[in-house]
Scaffold this active site. Sequence first.
Site, PDB file in Angstrom:
ATOM      1  N   TRP A   1       3.890  -8.294   1.346  1.00 45.05           N
ATOM      2  CA  TRP A   1       4.673  -8.033   2.559  1.00 45.05           C
ATOM      3  C   TRP A   1       4.600  -9.220   3.513  1.00 45.05           C
ATOM      4  O   TRP A   1       5.605  -9.606   4.121  1.00 45.05           O
ATOM      5  CB  TRP A   1       4.142  -6.773   3.239  1.00 45.05           C
ATOM      6  CG  TRP A   1       4.881  -6.432   4.506  1.00 45.05           C
ATOM      7  CD1 TRP A   1       6.102  -5.833   4.616  1.00 45.05           C
ATOM      8  CD2 TRP A   1       4.431  -6.656   5.852  1.00 45.05           C
ATOM      9  NE1 TRP A   1       6.437  -5.670   5.936  1.00 45.05           N
ATOM     10  CE2 TRP A   1       5.437  -6.169   6.722  1.00 45.05           C
ATOM     11  CE3 TRP A   1       3.281  -7.227   6.409  1.00 45.05           C
ATOM     12  CZ2 TRP A   1       5.316  -6.229   8.110  1.00 45.05           C
ATOM     13  CZ3 TRP A   1       3.157  -7.293   7.772  1.00 45.05           C
ATOM     14  CH2 TRP A   1       4.168  -6.792   8.610  1.00 45.05           C
ATOM     15  N   HIS A   2       3.426  -9.806   3.649  1.00 50.38           N
ATOM     16  CA  HIS A   2       3.286 -10.964   4.531  1.00 50.38           C
ATOM     17  C   HIS A   2       3.916 -12.215   3.919  1.00 50.38           C
ATOM     18  O   HIS A   2       4.367 -13.103   4.639  1.00 50.38           O
ATOM     19  CB  HIS A   2       1.801 -11.242   4.810  1.00 50.38           C
ATOM     20  CG  HIS A   2       1.185 -10.326   5.807  1.00 50.38           C
ATOM     21  ND1 HIS A   2       0.541  -9.168   5.452  1.00 50.38           N
ATOM     22  CD2 HIS A   2       1.120 -10.389   7.162  1.00 50.38           C
ATOM     23  CE1 HIS A   2       0.082  -8.567   6.546  1.00 50.38           C
ATOM     24  NE2 HIS A   2       0.424  -9.275   7.593  1.00 50.38           N
ATOM     25  N   GLY A   3       3.919 -12.279   2.587  1.00 55.73           N
ATOM     26  CA  GLY A   3       4.374 -13.488   1.919  1.00 55.73           C
ATOM     27  C   GLY A   3       5.874 -13.650   1.961  1.00 55.73           C
ATOM     28  O   GLY A   3       6.636 -12.753   2.291  1.00 55.73           O
TER      29      GLY A   3
ATOM     30  N   PHE B   1       7.083 -13.324   9.290  1.00 57.93           N
ATOM     31  CA  PHE B   1       6.747 -12.220   8.398  1.00 57.93           C
ATOM     32  C   PHE B   1       7.640 -11.009   8.642  1.00 57.93           C
ATOM     33  O   PHE B   1       7.475 -10.019   8.000  1.00 57.93           O
ATOM     34  CB  PHE B   1       5.269 -11.839   8.561  1.00 57.93           C
ATOM     35  CG  PHE B   1       4.344 -13.012   8.418  1.00 57.93           C
ATOM     36  CD1 PHE B   1       4.456 -13.862   7.328  1.00 57.93           C
ATOM     37  CD2 PHE B   1       3.386 -13.271   9.375  1.00 57.93           C
ATOM     38  CE1 PHE B   1       3.607 -14.946   7.197  1.00 57.93           C
ATOM     39  CE2 PHE B   1       2.523 -14.344   9.233  1.00 57.93           C
ATOM     40  CZ  PHE B   1       2.637 -15.190   8.153  1.00 57.93           C
TER      41      PHE B   1
END
Length: 506
Positions: free
Chosen positions: A341-343, A506
Amino acid sequence: MTFVSILYGLFLLSTVILYWGIPNRRFRLGLILTASVIFYGSIQLQSLPFLLLMAWGTFALGKPLSETTPTQPTDQTKTLSNEAWRQLELRWQQRRRWLLTAGIALNVLILVGFKYAPFLFPTLGQESPVLAPWLDPYFVMPLGISFFGFECIAYLIDVFRGAPPSHNFFEFSAYKFYFPKLISGPITRFHQWFEQWQLQHPLKIEQVTDGLWLIASGAIKKGLLADNLAIFVNLCFENTQRAGSIDLQLAVIGYGLQLYLDFSGYVDMARGSALLLGWTLPENFNFPYISTSIADFWRRWHITLGSWLRNYLYFPLGGSRRGLLRTCINLMIVMLLAGLWHGSATAGMNPAGFLVWGAIHGAGLVIHRLNDVLSQRWQGLAALWRSFPGVMLAWLLTQGMVFFSWIFFRLPDLQVSGWVVRHLWGQSRDAQFLDLVYLETVGWMPEQLAIAFLGIFAAMFLAHFFCHTLKVQLNWHVKIALVPICWYAVLLFAPEDSLPYIYFDF
């Protein structure tokens, strides 16, 4: 338009005056939606139609998901036998599950498409001289798409579980585009937001003061501290080959502080802005760097994301109800997905580092769970962790793991982050690095910078001690007196050009 700007201050002031100046509720809702569109459009206008389409699709799915029975009794249905009626209800529930699955899948595909299309389809548009020029200006990841998508998924699941759906797209779109939380959260559920809208009362002086204080303290965190830390951190990580081990260690600590101050500063300003408009947004940080376990860290860091992962991913996977092995597997799955999700594969970012970051946190949660099981069996181990030396050891281990994982968060290219990890000890700095970075740019020597970092940690511990242990709070008179001082300090000492919020990526 960013939160730390005079333009945003004028924008917020005019919105607040108009909002409370005209008591018509429909006008107020329209003002919120209009202001939110202006706010987002000032940053990334081309993504607004797409986000509007996402909001409409989510809203449209809400009504059929809320219908738990196939139809109201009619002359035809009254003649059905109990078995036939049961079969009809089963087919209807299956239809609801398919609708929920489709809604979740659509939001996930949108997130994956924007975040990982360059990674999954590296030649997309390159082979077509007609398609490539058309895609380049428009195929950009919308700011806040992750938070926007997670709120859509939460709404669909909540309605499926029995929460009432929205019956007015005007209200729903005002919630979805609510500008204080739109780009970087905190993740807010529709029913929490809407309930506050229905029960809204005139502002009190304490609310105004608290809102201004949150905005002022958030500006201190972001403009005065995080942006100045970013200058040193960026110089070190952009010149890793020339930096020494001490410099890299300071950069890792500096980035951990920068990330926390930047993101929590944004959330403070978001919550302060919302409070001036009559909403209380959920708290997103609660002194995470005093945590003595990785589980406690995730109860204090990005609280709304942790709550989302727990309620909509960890519990549906089975949580801790299916044995220790399955619990550990679930924890690892959740954190790997949090890493994804952050990537992102946009703007040259490499998603591999975020997976490593998620794996480190997943491993930490697994070790914590195993330690809990052992502590229940061995009283001596439990007593060790309750003792003062045990608490200090737990804090050092937890924060050491957290700050080590930030390396892969900041440098997701594994070749670069791997080089930094291997040279955290035993690396001498370039002869000119000391002069160019510390003397000419930062203005502080490494020892002074280390003392400043210790001072920030000490301030966190003192603030937690006064707020949570002694229960001491500043009264509104003190807050209102400190607000202009904070703003003036930011104006005086913040870098000339405010840096973008880290979590915009993000």
